[in-house]
Structure formats: structure tokens, C-alpha cells
Design a protein around this motif. Structure first.
Motif, PDB file in Angstrom:
ATOM      1  N   LEU A  43      -0.177  10.222  11.486  1.00 20.41           N
ATOM      2  CA  LEU A  43      -1.194   9.323  12.029  1.00 20.41           C
ATOM      3  C   LEU A  43      -2.145  10.143  12.884  1.00 20.41           C
ATOM      4  N   LEU A  90      -5.170   2.201  10.252  1.00 23.71           N
ATOM      5  CA  LEU A  90      -4.291   1.379  11.084  1.00 23.71           C
ATOM      6  C   LEU A  90      -4.925   1.132  12.441  1.00 23.71           C
ATOM      7  N   PHE A 105       1.023  -2.176  16.044  1.00 19.38           N
ATOM      8  CA  PHE A 105       0.150  -1.859  14.925  1.00 19.38           C
ATOM      9  C   PHE A 105      -0.097  -3.067  14.045  1.00 19.38           C
ATOM     10  N   GLY A 106      -1.285  -3.099  13.444  1.00 13.83           N
ATOM     11  CA  GLY A 106      -1.538  -4.002  12.345  1.00 13.83           C
ATOM     12  C   GLY A 106      -0.910  -3.474  11.069  1.00 13.83           C
ATOM     13  N   SER A 107      -1.036  -4.217   9.987  1.00 13.96           N
ATOM     14  CA  SER A 107      -0.421  -3.836   8.716  1.00 13.96           C
ATOM     15  C   SER A 107      -1.246  -2.825   7.930  1.00 13.96           C
TER      16      SER A 107
ATOM     17  N   TYR B  36       8.680   5.900  15.824  1.00 17.05           N
ATOM     18  CA  TYR B  36       8.201   4.695  15.173  1.00 17.05           C
ATOM     19  C   TYR B  36       8.761   4.645  13.753  1.00 17.05           C
ATOM     20  N   GLN B  38       8.288   2.742   9.959  1.00 15.61           N
ATOM     21  CA  GLN B  38       7.302   2.028   9.157  1.00 15.61           C
ATOM     22  C   GLN B  38       7.885   1.680   7.792  1.00 15.61           C
ATOM     23  N   GLY B  43       2.686  -1.940   9.312  1.00 16.20           N
ATOM     24  CA  GLY B  43       2.332  -0.911  10.268  1.00 16.20           C
ATOM     25  C   GLY B  43       3.571  -0.366  10.953  1.00 16.20           C
ATOM     26  N   PRO B  44       3.478   0.822  11.561  1.00 16.64           N
ATOM     27  CA  PRO B  44       4.624   1.362  12.308  1.00 16.64           C
ATOM     28  C   PRO B  44       5.007   0.447  13.463  1.00 16.64           C
ATOM     29  N   LEU B  46       7.622   0.432  17.082  1.00 24.56           N
ATOM     30  CA  LEU B  46       8.441   1.257  17.977  1.00 24.56           C
ATOM     31  C   LEU B  46       9.919   1.015  17.711  1.00 24.56           C
ATOM     32  N   PHE B  89       8.154   8.268  12.199  1.00 26.89           N
ATOM     33  CA  PHE B  89       7.229   9.149  12.896  1.00 26.89           C
ATOM     34  C   PHE B  89       7.750   9.428  14.299  1.00 26.89           C
ATOM     35  N   PHE B  99       1.138  12.037  17.076  1.00 28.02           N
ATOM     36  CA  PHE B  99       2.194  11.750  16.109  1.00 28.02           C
ATOM     37  C   PHE B  99       2.532  12.976  15.270  1.00 28.02           C
ATOM     38  N   GLY B 100       3.787  13.024  14.840  1.00 30.82           N
ATOM     39  CA  GLY B 100       4.199  14.000  13.856  1.00 30.82           C
ATOM     40  C   GLY B 100       3.752  13.576  12.457  1.00 30.82           C
ATOM     41  N   GLY B 102       5.453  12.661   9.854  1.00 34.04           N
ATOM     42  CA  GLY B 102       6.187  11.595   9.193  1.00 34.04           C
ATOM     43  C   GLY B 102       7.277  12.115   8.271  1.00 34.04           C
TER      44      GLY B 102
END
Lengths: 114, 109
Positions: A43, A90, A105-107, B36, B38, B43-44, B46, B89, B99-100, B102
Motif C-alpha cells: 500500500l 483504497l 479502509f473502504g473496499s 493488517y 485483507q 479493504g485491509p 487491523l 500487511f 506498509f510492507g 504484503g
């Protein structure tokens, strides 16, 4: 529960078009973010906002702009879409100043630029 | 510049096994390390987080191990289940979250 709503799940646009991605959150969060998600890159933060009418560049702002006229709404604008902007976008929100910040987050919006 | 490096990129584990995902960072100003999760089409969200003043945090089958001197932290999923199949993530925060890359985890039944 917090809800972050992105206006479109899938979007197909032509090269050179102006594209608007809309995001609305319902928990009165001060912070809002736009990320793009690409395989192998994770991300990456495009832009974020800590308050209405405020915006800050993230790590990859080139080719994008944002608008935050109302606290609950954060828009991402692609001024002239290009094929390398094909990605999953996102939106996220969070409370300002939270010690253990939790992003909601949103989808996501899968954007294809042809 | 990727400030948080995550590995592996993909991981396949048998049901009941232990899944381990690793992250390394460089910035010593990071003070908060979340993970996170996903699922496809979502979406991701927590999953679990740790601060650098502790070496381990456990929530159910999920554990974060944190090694401050090595600047590394990892997620361990015990008794992995097919429902754990997702992309994970890691992240780290100084003034914003980084963020990493993934990890796509698949748990085979």
C-alpha cells in the motif's frame, strides 16, 4: 461500526480522461487517506488530509490531486488518466492523534485505464 | 524507498500448521507496528498491533514477536485455518504509517 464507502467498485476509463474517486466515512474521523495497492508493492500513500480543506502529499502524489470540502468526504482526482494509474485505490480514515492509530479502509475501487 | 521490507511475498501452509511472516525496518523513529489482514474484495482491517516497549503480543492464535535491536518483527499464526487465507500487511509508524509489500497466505485444508 465505522463505515468507509467508496463510490465505485470497478471503473474503466480512457487515457487522458479526468477521473474522480469518491470516499465517504460516517464516524466523524479527522484523518482521511488515499492509497494505491499494487501486487508486490503493498500500500502506497498518495495523499492524506488532517482536516477539512487541508491536504498533504504522500509518497506518490504525482498525477493526482485531492479535495476535502466536507469532513466526511475525501475525493481523489486523476487530472489526465494514464495507463500506469491502473490500480486498486483504497480510501481510509482514522481519528486524529490516536496513540494506537487504527485505519478503517473502504473496499477499494479497481480502476482500469485503457 | 521502501522503509518496511516484508517477506515472503507468498506462503502456503497446511491446515493446523504455523504461518510466519517477517518484516524488517530501518527507521528507529517508528513507534507503532500494526498488522493488517485483507480478504479478497475487501479493504485491509487491523488485526493486531504492538509498541516497541514489549517483545511479544498475543491475541488468540495471532502473535507478534518484536526484536527492537534487530529492527525486525513477525506475525505468527498458530493452528492456521483455511479461513486465515488472506493477504497480510505489516506496517510501521513514525508520523504516518508505512506498509510492507504484503504476503498472500494460503492455508490448504
Amino acid at each position: 461500526d465505522v463505515k468507509v464507502t467508496q463510490s465505485s467498485r470497478y471503473l474503466v476509463k480512457r487515457t487522458g480522461e479526468k477521473v474522480f474517486l469518491e470516499c465517504v466515512q460516517d464516524m466523524d474521523h479527522e484523518n482521511m487517506f488515499w492509497y494505491r495497492q499494487d501486487p508486490g508493492l503493498g500500500l502506497r500513500l498518495i495523499y492524506f488530509s488532517y482536516d477539512v480543506k487541508m491536504k498533504e502529499k504522500g509518497d506518490i502524489p504525482e498525477g493526482y490531486s485531492v479535495s476535502r470540502e466536507k469532513k466526511e468526504r475525501f475525493s481523489l482526482i486523476l487530472e489526465s488518466a494514464s495507463t500506469n494509474q491502473t490500480s486498486m485505490y483504497l480510501c481510509a480514515s482514522s481519528f486524529r492523534g490516536a496513540t494506537n492509530e487504527k485505519l478503517f479502509f473502504g473496499s477499494g475501487t479497481q480502476l482500469s485505464v485503457l | 524507498q521502501q522503509q518496511v521490507k516484508q517477506s515472503p511475498q507468498s506462503l502456503i501452509v497446511q491446515k493446523g500448521g504455523i504461518s510466519i511472516i517477517n518484516c524488517a525496518y530501518e527507521n528507529t523513529a517508528f513507534d507503532y507496528f500494526p498488522w493488517y489482514q485483507q480478504f479478497p474484495g475487501k479493504g485491509p482491517a487491523l488485526l493486531i498491533a504492538i509498541r516497541p516497549d514489549v517483545s511479544e503480543k498475543k491475541e488468540g492464535r495471532f502473535t507478534i514477536s518484536f526484536n527492537k535491536s534487530a529492527k525486525q518483527f513477525s506475525l505468527h499464526i498458530m493452528d492456521s485455518q483455511p479461513g486465515d487465507s488472506a493477504t497480510y500487511f505489516c506496517a510501521a509508524r513514525a508520523w504516518k504509517l508505512v506498509f510492507g509489500q504484503g504476503t498472500r497466505l494460503t492455508i490448504n485444508p
